[in-house]
Design a protein around this motif. Sequence first.
Motif, PDB file in Angstrom:
ATOM      1  N   SER A   1      58.603  69.881 107.941  1.00  0.00           N
ATOM      2  CA  SER A   1      58.999  70.839 106.902  1.00  0.00           C
ATOM      3  C   SER A   1      60.071  71.818 107.376  1.00  0.00           C
ATOM      4  O   SER A   1      61.081  72.032 106.694  1.00  0.00           O
ATOM      5  CB  SER A   1      57.773  71.603 106.403  1.00  0.00           C
ATOM      6  OG  SER A   1      57.171  72.330 107.451  1.00  0.00           O
TER       7      SER A   1
ATOM      8  N   LYS B   1      42.126  71.303 100.538  1.00  0.00           N
ATOM      9  CA  LYS B   1      43.529  70.999 100.816  1.00  0.00           C
ATOM     10  C   LYS B   1      43.680  69.585 101.381  1.00  0.00           C
ATOM     11  O   LYS B   1      42.852  69.122 102.156  1.00  0.00           O
ATOM     12  CB  LYS B   1      44.115  72.015 101.805  1.00  0.00           C
ATOM     13  CG  LYS B   1      44.192  73.433 101.247  1.00  0.00           C
ATOM     14  CD  LYS B   1      44.984  74.336 102.153  1.00  0.00           C
ATOM     15  CE  LYS B   1      44.975  75.780 101.634  1.00  0.00           C
ATOM     16  NZ  LYS B   1      45.689  75.891 100.348  1.00  0.00           N
TER      17      LYS B   1
ATOM     18  N   LYS C   1      61.259  74.754  93.084  1.00  0.00           N
ATOM     19  CA  LYS C   1      60.658  75.927  92.441  1.00  0.00           C
ATOM     20  C   LYS C   1      61.294  77.221  92.916  1.00  0.00           C
ATOM     21  O   LYS C   1      61.337  78.212  92.180  1.00  0.00           O
ATOM     22  CB  LYS C   1      59.141  75.943  92.687  1.00  0.00           C
ATOM     23  CG  LYS C   1      58.403  74.841  91.933  1.00  0.00           C
ATOM     24  CD  LYS C   1      56.907  74.996  92.053  1.00  0.00           C
ATOM     25  CE  LYS C   1      56.198  73.927  91.224  1.00  0.00           C
ATOM     26  NZ  LYS C   1      54.721  74.052  91.309  1.00  0.00           N
TER      27      LYS C   1
ATOM     28  N   LYS D   1      49.183  76.674  97.844  1.00  0.00           N
ATOM     29  CA  LYS D   1      49.713  75.374  98.249  1.00  0.00           C
ATOM     30  C   LYS D   1      48.566  74.419  98.589  1.00  0.00           C
ATOM     31  O   LYS D   1      47.688  74.745  99.387  1.00  0.00           O
ATOM     32  CB  LYS D   1      50.639  75.521  99.467  1.00  0.00           C
ATOM     33  CG  LYS D   1      51.837  76.433  99.211  1.00  0.00           C
ATOM     34  CD  LYS D   1      52.762  75.871  98.155  1.00  0.00           C
ATOM     35  CE  LYS D   1      53.990  76.741  97.978  1.00  0.00           C
ATOM     36  NZ  LYS D   1      54.908  76.211  96.973  1.00  0.00           N
ATOM     37  N   SER D   2      48.590  73.248  98.000  1.00  0.00           N
ATOM     38  CA  SER D   2      47.471  72.323  98.130  1.00  0.00           C
ATOM     39  C   SER D   2      47.552  71.427  99.363  1.00  0.00           C
ATOM     40  O   SER D   2      46.572  70.771  99.715  1.00  0.00           O
ATOM     41  CB  SER D   2      47.386  71.440  96.880  1.00  0.00           C
ATOM     42  OG  SER D   2      48.572  70.668  96.739  1.00  0.00           O
ATOM     43  N   THR D   3      48.712  71.418 100.033  1.00  0.00           N
ATOM     44  CA  THR D   3      48.918  70.478 101.136  1.00  0.00           C
ATOM     45  C   THR D   3      49.457  71.206 102.359  1.00  0.00           C
ATOM     46  O   THR D   3      50.214  72.176 102.237  1.00  0.00           O
ATOM     47  CB  THR D   3      49.886  69.358 100.717  1.00  0.00           C
ATOM     48  OG1 THR D   3      49.398  68.742  99.523  1.00  0.00           O
ATOM     49  CG2 THR D   3      50.035  68.303 101.798  1.00  0.00           C
ATOM     50  N   VAL D   4      49.053  70.735 103.543  1.00  0.00           N
ATOM     51  CA  VAL D   4      49.509  71.315 104.804  1.00  0.00           C
ATOM     52  C   VAL D   4      50.012  70.201 105.714  1.00  0.00           C
ATOM     53  O   VAL D   4      49.766  69.022 105.468  1.00  0.00           O
ATOM     54  CB  VAL D   4      48.376  72.089 105.514  1.00  0.00           C
ATOM     55  CG1 VAL D   4      47.827  73.186 104.633  1.00  0.00           C
ATOM     56  CG2 VAL D   4      47.262  71.128 105.957  1.00  0.00           C
TER      57      VAL D   4
ATOM     58  N   ALA E   1      43.216  77.235  96.604  1.00  0.00           N
ATOM     59  CA  ALA E   1      43.650  75.872  96.366  1.00  0.00           C
ATOM     60  C   ALA E   1      43.170  75.431  94.999  1.00  0.00           C
ATOM     61  O   ALA E   1      42.098  75.848  94.548  1.00  0.00           O
ATOM     62  CB  ALA E   1      43.102  74.954  97.449  1.00  0.00           C
TER      63      ALA E   1
ATOM     64  N   MET F   1      51.575  76.314 104.212  1.00  0.00           N
ATOM     65  CA  MET F   1      52.806  76.704 103.542  1.00  0.00           C
ATOM     66  C   MET F   1      52.583  78.028 102.799  1.00  0.00           C
ATOM     67  O   MET F   1      51.457  78.384 102.450  1.00  0.00           O
ATOM     68  CB  MET F   1      53.269  75.614 102.569  1.00  0.00           C
ATOM     69  CG  MET F   1      53.360  74.239 103.205  1.00  0.00           C
ATOM     70  SD  MET F   1      54.501  74.160 104.607  1.00  0.00           S
ATOM     71  CE  MET F   1      54.011  72.606 105.353  1.00  0.00           C
ATOM     72  N   ASN F   2      53.653  78.715 102.528  1.00  0.00           N
ATOM     73  CA  ASN F   2      53.593  80.045 101.952  1.00  0.00           C
ATOM     74  C   ASN F   2      53.887  79.997 100.450  1.00  0.00           C
ATOM     75  O   ASN F   2      54.899  79.408 100.054  1.00  0.00           O
ATOM     76  CB  ASN F   2      54.631  80.922 102.659  1.00  0.00           C
ATOM     77  CG  ASN F   2      54.403  82.399 102.458  1.00  0.00           C
ATOM     78  OD1 ASN F   2      53.453  82.804 101.811  1.00  0.00           O
ATOM     79  ND2 ASN F   2      55.298  83.213 102.993  1.00  0.00           N
TER      80      ASN F   2
ATOM     81  N   THR G   1      63.311  81.444  99.120  1.00  0.00           N
ATOM     82  CA  THR G   1      62.311  81.004 100.094  1.00  0.00           C
ATOM     83  C   THR G   1      62.395  81.832 101.368  1.00  0.00           C
ATOM     84  O   THR G   1      61.374  82.244 101.932  1.00  0.00           O
ATOM     85  CB  THR G   1      62.512  79.515 100.427  1.00  0.00           C
ATOM     86  OG1 THR G   1      62.427  78.744  99.228  1.00  0.00           O
ATOM     87  CG2 THR G   1      61.463  79.029 101.417  1.00  0.00           C
TER      88      THR G   1
ATOM     89  N   ALA H   1      49.879  80.481 101.168  1.00  0.00           N
ATOM     90  CA  ALA H   1      48.881  79.492 101.576  1.00  0.00           C
ATOM     91  C   ALA H   1      47.829  79.234 100.504  1.00  0.00           C
ATOM     92  O   ALA H   1      47.385  78.101 100.314  1.00  0.00           O
ATOM     93  CB  ALA H   1      48.213  79.948 102.873  1.00  0.00           C
TER      94      ALA H   1
END
Length: 290
Positions: A134, A121, A170, A93-96, A1, A87-88, A176, A90
């Motif tokens: 999501s 996170k 992105k 990604k800074s947020t869950v 993170a 999120m992938n 994805t 992991a």
Amino acid sequence: APNLAKVDANEALQQVSFTTQLNKIHRCDAVIENITEKVTVKQDLYQKMDEICKPDTCFIANTSCISITAIAAFTSRMDQVIGIHFMNPAALKSTVELIAGVHTNQDTIQKAERFLSELGKSFVSVGDFPGFVSNRISHLFMNEAAFAVQDRLAEPAQIDKIFRECFGHKLGPLETADLIGLDVVADSLDILFESYHDSKYRCCPLLRKMVSAGMLVYYLLWEPYQHNQKSVEIQQIYPTRGVEDTTSSEEVNSEGTLSKFDELRALNPDIKGWITVPNTPIDYPVLQSA
């Protein structure tokens, strides 16, 4: 993170224990479950963990689509089960998503929040319905993109380009899906369809066909493919850059194909190369992880 200090990788690995024996988790204060997205497989695991772990151990489900309340019901500790949807990939990604089930108690929620804080996170608390926020939305993108490919509206690279360059994503929906794995995407769509009985979650036949054939990525190269009654002979597997093959560099590098390969290989190191099949109109992706 992004908020975590850099550490020496070897030093960090020395503090991690690896095992394939489930009973080794008996002293853990919390267990993060991240197995395949199949309800029966998860049920079997949670029932075993429930017997092995301490009475006060919290179970953290990193499920894509299965209700946390449904998972908690596999155990005798429904108040100590919570969902954290990483999120992938992991680590980047800074947020869950943080999901409490019907019976999840406040102590479990607070423990999960402290754990995420220690990981650097942030989280968004969302309700407990299959797919959460999501994946109820993102899987519609991925599935409809597969229908667009199936209907020959555009090639995968064109579809992803629209999402990246027009919408600022992105990664496009098919990129994805490759990162996740088409088998996992199909399993998640099946769960959403069974949960809501809504036709919008029906899995695209092309996606299902690819999974059945063991073709778990759309990229890295699309070759024209023509259906016929005979079995198609695979001409060649093209390896990654730096490995000798009989293909000219011009062919491999045409239209930035190799660049796309390198980009996706960086996201998924398991991808080894791609398979090409002869003939003309675009019909069927022929790439798979080797």
